[in-house]
Design a protein around this motif. Sequence first.
Motif, PDB file in Angstrom:
ATOM      1  N   HIS A  74      12.635  65.351  11.764  1.00 44.99           N
ATOM      2  CA  HIS A  74      12.420  66.792  11.954  1.00 44.99           C
ATOM      3  C   HIS A  74      12.703  67.198  13.395  1.00 44.99           C
ATOM      4  CE1 HIS A  74       9.464  67.035   8.275  1.00 44.99           C
ATOM      5  NE2 HIS A  74      10.683  66.745   7.941  1.00 44.99           N
ATOM      6  N   PHE A 111       2.963  62.276   5.622  1.00 41.73           N
ATOM      7  CA  PHE A 111       1.812  63.162   5.692  1.00 41.73           C
ATOM      8  C   PHE A 111       0.686  62.697   4.775  1.00 41.73           C
ATOM      9  CE2 PHE A 111       5.593  65.421   6.906  1.00 41.73           C
ATOM     10  CZ  PHE A 111       5.216  66.195   7.981  1.00 41.73           C
ATOM     11  N   GLY A 112       0.924  61.620   4.026  1.00 43.90           N
ATOM     12  CA  GLY A 112      -0.070  61.171   3.052  1.00 43.90           C
ATOM     13  C   GLY A 112      -0.253  59.675   3.090  1.00 43.90           C
ATOM     14  N   GLY A 113      -0.565  59.084   1.931  1.00 43.12           N
ATOM     15  CA  GLY A 113      -0.963  57.689   1.887  1.00 43.12           C
ATOM     16  C   GLY A 113       0.120  56.692   1.513  1.00 43.12           C
ATOM     17  N   ALA A 114       1.269  57.141   1.004  1.00 40.66           N
ATOM     18  CA  ALA A 114       2.292  56.184   0.575  1.00 40.66           C
ATOM     19  C   ALA A 114       2.825  55.415   1.781  1.00 40.66           C
ATOM     20  CB  ALA A 114       3.429  56.910  -0.132  1.00 40.66           C
ATOM     21  N   LEU A 122       9.089  54.881   1.145  1.00 38.72           N
ATOM     22  CA  LEU A 122       9.833  55.651   0.149  1.00 38.72           C
ATOM     23  C   LEU A 122      10.920  54.752  -0.417  1.00 38.72           C
ATOM     24  CD1 LEU A 122      10.275  59.031   2.062  1.00 38.72           C
ATOM     25  CD2 LEU A 122       8.924  58.657  -0.009  1.00 38.72           C
ATOM     26  N   MET A 126      15.830  57.681  -2.110  1.00 37.54           N
ATOM     27  CA  MET A 126      15.088  58.894  -1.746  1.00 37.54           C
ATOM     28  C   MET A 126      15.163  59.129  -0.243  1.00 37.54           C
ATOM     29  SD  MET A 126      12.955  61.289  -2.755  1.00 37.54           S
ATOM     30  CE  MET A 126      12.090  60.842  -4.279  1.00 37.54           C
ATOM     31  N   ILE A 148      16.766  62.383   1.820  1.00 38.89           N
ATOM     32  CA  ILE A 148      15.974  63.232   2.725  1.00 38.89           C
ATOM     33  C   ILE A 148      16.599  63.256   4.121  1.00 38.89           C
ATOM     34  CG2 ILE A 148      13.724  63.415   3.884  1.00 38.89           C
ATOM     35  CD1 ILE A 148      12.476  62.359   1.224  1.00 38.89           C
ATOM     36  N   ARG A 167       5.017  59.132  -6.107  1.00 35.63           N
ATOM     37  CA  ARG A 167       5.127  58.389  -4.842  1.00 35.63           C
ATOM     38  C   ARG A 167       5.539  59.302  -3.680  1.00 35.63           C
ATOM     39  NH1 ARG A 167       9.401  53.353  -4.047  1.00 35.63           N
ATOM     40  NH2 ARG A 167       8.794  52.717  -1.941  1.00 35.63           N
ATOM     41  N   VAL A 168       6.536  60.142  -3.910  1.00 36.82           N
ATOM     42  CA  VAL A 168       7.007  60.993  -2.808  1.00 36.82           C
ATOM     43  C   VAL A 168       6.000  62.117  -2.534  1.00 36.82           C
ATOM     44  CG1 VAL A 168       8.501  62.632  -4.086  1.00 36.82           C
ATOM     45  CG2 VAL A 168       9.097  61.960  -1.740  1.00 36.82           C
ATOM     46  N   ASP A 186       2.802  61.695  -2.683  1.00 39.89           N
ATOM     47  CA  ASP A 186       1.814  61.007  -1.853  1.00 39.89           C
ATOM     48  C   ASP A 186       2.319  60.881  -0.412  1.00 39.89           C
ATOM     49  OD1 ASP A 186      -0.463  59.513  -1.169  1.00 39.89           O
ATOM     50  OD2 ASP A 186       0.444  57.616  -1.782  1.00 39.89           O
ATOM     51  N   TRP A 187       3.599  60.572  -0.252  1.00 44.97           N
ATOM     52  CA  TRP A 187       4.182  60.483   1.102  1.00 44.97           C
ATOM     53  C   TRP A 187       3.967  61.806   1.868  1.00 44.97           C
ATOM     54  CZ3 TRP A 187       6.468  56.609   3.972  1.00 44.97           C
ATOM     55  CH2 TRP A 187       7.134  57.009   5.131  1.00 44.97           C
ATOM     56  N   TYR A 188       4.160  62.898   1.171  1.00 38.34           N
ATOM     57  CA  TYR A 188       4.048  64.208   1.817  1.00 38.34           C
ATOM     58  C   TYR A 188       2.639  64.814   1.706  1.00 38.34           C
ATOM     59  CZ  TYR A 188       8.957  64.135   2.930  1.00 38.34           C
ATOM     60  OH  TYR A 188      10.166  63.785   3.481  1.00 38.34           O
ATOM     61  N   GLY A 189       1.679  63.998   1.291  1.00 35.19           N
ATOM     62  CA  GLY A 189       0.292  64.443   1.313  1.00 35.19           C
ATOM     63  C   GLY A 189      -0.073  65.461   0.246  1.00 35.19           C
ATOM     64  N   SER A 204       0.848  54.661  -5.429  1.00 34.30           N
ATOM     65  CA  SER A 204       0.400  56.034  -5.157  1.00 34.30           C
ATOM     66  C   SER A 204      -0.388  56.648  -6.313  1.00 34.30           C
ATOM     67  CB  SER A 204       1.605  56.923  -4.816  1.00 34.30           C
ATOM     68  OG  SER A 204       2.171  56.532  -3.581  1.00 34.30           O
ATOM     69  N   ARG A 214      -3.853  57.950  -5.533  1.00 34.70           N
ATOM     70  CA  ARG A 214      -4.085  59.009  -4.545  1.00 34.70           C
ATOM     71  C   ARG A 214      -3.609  60.389  -4.979  1.00 34.70           C
ATOM     72  NH1 ARG A 214      -2.846  54.475  -1.366  1.00 34.70           N
ATOM     73  NH2 ARG A 214      -0.651  54.901  -1.690  1.00 34.70           N
ATOM     74  N   GLY A 242      11.631  65.367  -3.544  1.00 36.04           N
ATOM     75  CA  GLY A 242      11.410  64.800  -2.215  1.00 36.04           C
ATOM     76  C   GLY A 242      12.074  65.630  -1.126  1.00 36.04           C
ATOM     77  N   ASP A 296      10.157  67.755   1.883  1.00 33.43           N
ATOM     78  CA  ASP A 296      10.450  67.551   3.307  1.00 33.43           C
ATOM     79  C   ASP A 296      10.695  68.895   3.998  1.00 33.43           C
ATOM     80  OD1 ASP A 296      11.138  65.423   5.446  1.00 33.43           O
ATOM     81  OD2 ASP A 296      12.812  66.839   5.547  1.00 33.43           O
ATOM     82  N   ARG A 320       7.242  70.639   4.339  1.00 30.57           N
ATOM     83  CA  ARG A 320       6.346  70.022   5.317  1.00 30.57           C
ATOM     84  C   ARG A 320       6.821  70.214   6.747  1.00 30.57           C
ATOM     85  NH1 ARG A 320       1.374  69.943   3.881  1.00 30.57           N
ATOM     86  NH2 ARG A 320       0.770  68.358   2.384  1.00 30.57           N
ATOM     87  N   SER A 341       2.646  71.351   8.319  1.00 31.68           N
ATOM     88  CA  SER A 341       2.194  69.958   8.257  1.00 31.68           C
ATOM     89  C   SER A 341       0.670  69.898   8.321  1.00 31.68           C
ATOM     90  CB  SER A 341       2.796  69.162   9.391  1.00 31.68           C
ATOM     91  OG  SER A 341       2.415  69.743  10.619  1.00 31.68           O
TER      92      SER A 341
END
Lengths: 244, 244
Positions: free
Chosen positions: A184, A220-223, A226, A230, A234, B120-121, B123-126, B151, B154, B233, B237, B240, B244
């Motif tokens: 970013h 931003f989360g728990g994973a 990726l 994917m 991104i 999964r994605v 979870d990555w981004y919360g 994930s 969560r 995904g 992105d 976010r 964020s």
Amino acid sequence: MISKNQLKLLRALGQKKQRKAHGLFLVQGEKNVLELANSALTVKQIFATADFLAENRSELSGFECIEASLDDLTKASTLVSNNATIAVVEIPSVETPKAQGLMIALDGVSDPGNLGTIIRVADWYGIKHIVASTDCADPYNPKTISATMGSFGRVTVSQLDLPSYLEQSNLPVYGAFLEGESVHKTEFAAEGILLMGSESHGIREHAAKFVTDKITIPAFGGAESLNVAMATGIILDNLRRQHS
Amino acid sequence: MISKNQLKLLRALGQKKQRKAHGLFLVQGEKNVLELANSALTVKQIFATADFLAENRSELSGFECIEASLDDLTKASTLVSNNATIAVVEIPSVETPKAQGLMIALDGVSDPGNLGTIIRVADWYGIKHIVASTDCADPYNPKTISATMGSFGRVTVSQLDLPSYLEQSNLPVYGAFLEGESVHKTEFAAEGILLMGSESHGIREHAAKFVTDKITIPAFGGAESLNVAMATGIILDNLRRQHS
């Protein structure tokens, strides 16, 4: 009808060794086969159901088409579904691409489905060339071709000595790591190589030493990670928003 | 050892009807099973190889663990690989999430692998909550769980009457279409629902009518579409980077 010899060939082309020996690969499924009409690839034969041939007469004119039952096609197919048509296509000779523009480099990405998905998303973002380490998945694996959803005709994949390629290029090499500058915030150059490693091993040292910019997708989360396809998509989106 | 009755249960839980009848689902593979130690889910049993049990003694303390050979686990597994361990877990009762924060809504996304990759994605981004039309893939399908790479513990997935849910929410609904405003230019609100349709049907009219903002991922090449998980995904992105 699919003859015994033809069936034998179709089956054989499921294996890498046989694809190499024959210089041929399989393109399966309606969408992928129809893409052949728009590609520069040399098609040997297209096996298909009567329905598929009738529906796509104009796209398929100029190809040697052989009618077959769905049952026979399913027997011949290396995939579980989407069997209305199978084409036998010559493996093109691909010249090693010059290091210019935006490119993708893959280090040890061994899953054919992931490679195919990367080819598809590369095509979406207008990337023409992928260079891949010799232990990456075979670009002509039926699962790779299937996952490209037709993009196999627009993106070249060259398997080569990746470290030497990166060493000789004069482009910035953006390596995707779990720690690096957030995509970013990264200012991307207009030309460069996006280097992606496998999910299990990441970018290995032999390639990592040519990375000029370590980048990362902010979490931003728990994973913990990726999928590599994917992540490629991104990052390409982040690149293209700066250089379209 | 896996007893005959246990094997019967494990096999049965490959089917949706049986999962519903027993209120149980399977978690397979090392990474996914180890995630259970960090989750609030109720684990009935963990079947695993002696090696896996020895290596993860502390994480697995407090669970009922049953040692089994890799052969027996492979026989019991619904997956082709990654069979060192299988857990039987209670399906939690998930309350319908309030429409607040950032959420994902899925309309007719029927492929379990895609659903798992979306979890999964997310979870990555919360993202904590996904709401899904009743004809989406089962969140407890073994292929879904496997693709989440841990994930599943969560992110909640609620299958519900999607049109009513969207109608009653007061959040903006960002619908992903092939034509819409570029996500590179969209000003996203801090709270909202990202609505994704299936690859074959897109967002169907029953849900599309509640879309407040049509968005699209700009294309730069020849591919006609992106995989739904990939598209999710990439849009997350873009969301976010603003909130964020």
